[in-house]
Design a protein around this motif. Sequence first.
Motif, PDB file in Angstrom:
ATOM      1  N   ASP A  72      32.803 -17.616   2.755  1.00 38.90           N
ATOM      2  CA  ASP A  72      33.707 -16.170   2.852  1.00 38.90           C
ATOM      3  C   ASP A  72      32.774 -15.086   2.879  1.00 38.90           C
ATOM      4  N   LEU A  73      31.485 -15.288   2.514  1.00 38.45           N
ATOM      5  CA  LEU A  73      30.685 -14.000   2.313  1.00 38.45           C
ATOM      6  C   LEU A  73      29.889 -13.873   3.344  1.00 38.45           C
ATOM      7  N   PRO A  74      29.333 -12.412   3.327  1.00 41.71           N
ATOM      8  CA  PRO A  74      28.803 -12.292   4.638  1.00 41.71           C
ATOM      9  C   PRO A  74      27.256 -12.511   4.323  1.00 41.71           C
ATOM     10  N   ILE A  75      26.653 -13.772   4.519  1.00 38.62           N
ATOM     11  CA  ILE A  75      25.484 -14.108   4.061  1.00 38.62           C
ATOM     12  C   ILE A  75      24.965 -15.149   5.079  1.00 38.62           C
ATOM     13  N   ASP A  76      23.564 -15.060   5.317  1.00 38.55           N
ATOM     14  CA  ASP A  76      23.080 -15.737   6.139  1.00 38.55           C
ATOM     15  C   ASP A  76      23.302 -17.502   6.067  1.00 38.55           C
ATOM     16  N   SER A  77      23.363 -18.429   7.139  1.00 32.28           N
ATOM     17  CA  SER A  77      24.035 -19.541   6.934  1.00 32.28           C
ATOM     18  C   SER A  77      22.713 -20.404   6.154  1.00 32.28           C
ATOM     19  N   GLU A  78      21.494 -20.068   6.433  1.00 32.05           N
ATOM     20  CA  GLU A  78      20.640 -20.961   5.774  1.00 32.05           C
ATOM     21  C   GLU A  78      20.551 -20.550   4.313  1.00 32.05           C
ATOM     22  N   PHE A  79      20.784 -19.360   3.996  1.00 33.86           N
ATOM     23  CA  PHE A  79      20.882 -18.970   2.265  1.00 33.86           C
ATOM     24  C   PHE A  79      22.144 -19.479   1.752  1.00 33.86           C
ATOM     25  N   ARG A  80      23.299 -19.664   2.534  1.00 40.71           N
ATOM     26  CA  ARG A  80      24.556 -20.397   2.185  1.00 40.71           C
ATOM     27  C   ARG A  80      24.225 -21.750   1.943  1.00 40.71           C
ATOM     28  N   THR A  81      23.424 -22.433   2.653  1.00 41.85           N
ATOM     29  CA  THR A  81      23.357 -23.907   2.670  1.00 41.85           C
ATOM     30  C   THR A  81      22.341 -24.349   1.570  1.00 41.85           C
ATOM     31  N   MET A  82      21.230 -23.532   1.470  1.00 41.15           N
ATOM     32  CA  MET A  82      20.341 -23.664   0.116  1.00 41.15           C
ATOM     33  C   MET A  82      21.067 -23.749  -1.143  1.00 41.15           C
ATOM     34  N   VAL A  83      21.909 -22.442  -1.232  1.00 41.29           N
ATOM     35  CA  VAL A  83      22.771 -22.395  -2.511  1.00 41.29           C
ATOM     36  C   VAL A  83      23.680 -23.575  -2.603  1.00 41.29           C
ATOM     37  N   ASP A  84      24.669 -23.984  -1.699  1.00 40.61           N
ATOM     38  CA  ASP A  84      25.628 -24.778  -1.724  1.00 40.61           C
ATOM     39  C   ASP A  84      24.806 -26.150  -2.024  1.00 40.61           C
ATOM     40  N   MET A  85      23.709 -26.645  -1.444  1.00 33.97           N
ATOM     41  CA  MET A  85      22.861 -27.832  -1.835  1.00 33.97           C
ATOM     42  C   MET A  85      22.558 -27.547  -3.299  1.00 33.97           C
ATOM     43  N   ALA A  86      22.226 -26.466  -3.893  1.00 30.14           N
ATOM     44  CA  ALA A  86      21.822 -26.371  -5.175  1.00 30.14           C
ATOM     45  C   ALA A  86      22.893 -26.588  -6.274  1.00 30.14           C
ATOM     46  N   ILE A  87      24.207 -26.158  -5.672  1.00 31.47           N
ATOM     47  CA  ILE A  87      25.442 -26.306  -6.443  1.00 31.47           C
ATOM     48  C   ILE A  87      25.701 -27.975  -6.522  1.00 31.47           C
ATOM     49  N   VAL A  88      25.817 -28.522  -5.228  1.00 35.45           N
ATOM     50  CA  VAL A  88      26.041 -29.838  -5.438  1.00 35.45           C
ATOM     51  C   VAL A  88      25.101 -30.737  -6.107  1.00 35.45           C
ATOM     52  N   GLU A  89      23.857 -30.448  -6.252  1.00 40.02           N
ATOM     53  CA  GLU A  89      22.597 -31.088  -6.811  1.00 40.02           C
ATOM     54  C   GLU A  89      22.970 -30.904  -8.370  1.00 40.02           C
ATOM     55  N   TRP A  90      23.542 -29.670  -8.845  1.00 38.29           N
ATOM     56  CA  TRP A  90      23.534 -29.211 -10.224  1.00 38.29           C
ATOM     57  C   TRP A  90      24.959 -30.366 -10.683  1.00 38.29           C
ATOM     58  N   LEU A  91      26.063 -30.251  -9.760  1.00 40.06           N
ATOM     59  CA  LEU A  91      27.258 -31.139 -10.228  1.00 40.06           C
ATOM     60  C   LEU A  91      26.741 -32.571 -10.499  1.00 40.06           C
ATOM     61  N   GLY A  92      26.061 -33.080  -9.263  1.00 42.49           N
ATOM     62  CA  GLY A  92      25.528 -34.419  -9.548  1.00 42.49           C
ATOM     63  C   GLY A  92      24.873 -34.879 -10.883  1.00 42.49           C
ATOM     64  N   ALA A  93      23.888 -33.933 -10.848  1.00 38.42           N
ATOM     65  CA  ALA A  93      23.051 -33.879 -12.190  1.00 38.42           C
ATOM     66  C   ALA A  93      23.736 -33.897 -13.400  1.00 38.42           C
ATOM     67  N   PHE A  94      24.793 -33.053 -13.448  1.00 39.84           N
ATOM     68  CA  PHE A  94      25.671 -32.845 -14.682  1.00 39.84           C
ATOM     69  C   PHE A  94      26.466 -34.264 -14.913  1.00 39.84           C
ATOM     70  N   ASP A  95      27.028 -34.955 -13.707  1.00 45.94           N
ATOM     71  CA  ASP A  95      27.797 -36.130 -14.103  1.00 45.94           C
ATOM     72  C   ASP A  95      26.681 -37.308 -14.307  1.00 45.94           C
TER      73      ASP A  95
END
Length: 137
Positions: A68-91
């Motif tokens: 929902d944020l007014p941010i570049d899609s490339e930036f959004r994808t990088m942050v989203d991937m970082a979050i997914v990786e973090w959650l996976g590493a945590f698990d």
Amino acid sequence: MDAEEYAARLDALIENLVGLYNLIDKLFALLPIPISIPSLWDEREGAGPSEVDDLTWPLARARELLGDLPIDSEFRTMVDMAIVEWLGAFDTLGLADADLRTRGADADSYRLDVAWLATQRIFKLIEGAARHFGLDL
């Protein structure tokens, strides 16, 4: 690898993951509409989150908010991937800890390798997102 070495490596990876969580939090604070996630350590309580969901739910929710944020899609994808990786590493580290507790020296070290690789990817994604958009973390 003996149980002591395994435990030391697990502790180091957990520490790295905490540092990456804090970098994600700093990145969120720099967004056009900042996203706030809870601290991993409550200074007043002298403790961390009481439940796994206290860590994972805010990051999962932040992924939704990014859309929902007014941010570049490339930036959004990088942050989203970082979050997914973090959650996976945590698990994965949770599984590694459980394996150490139940199997001791026979614990499978591949989980530690998986988590280490994830931390490397998370750092590169955060670093790339910050550099790409001139953010100073």
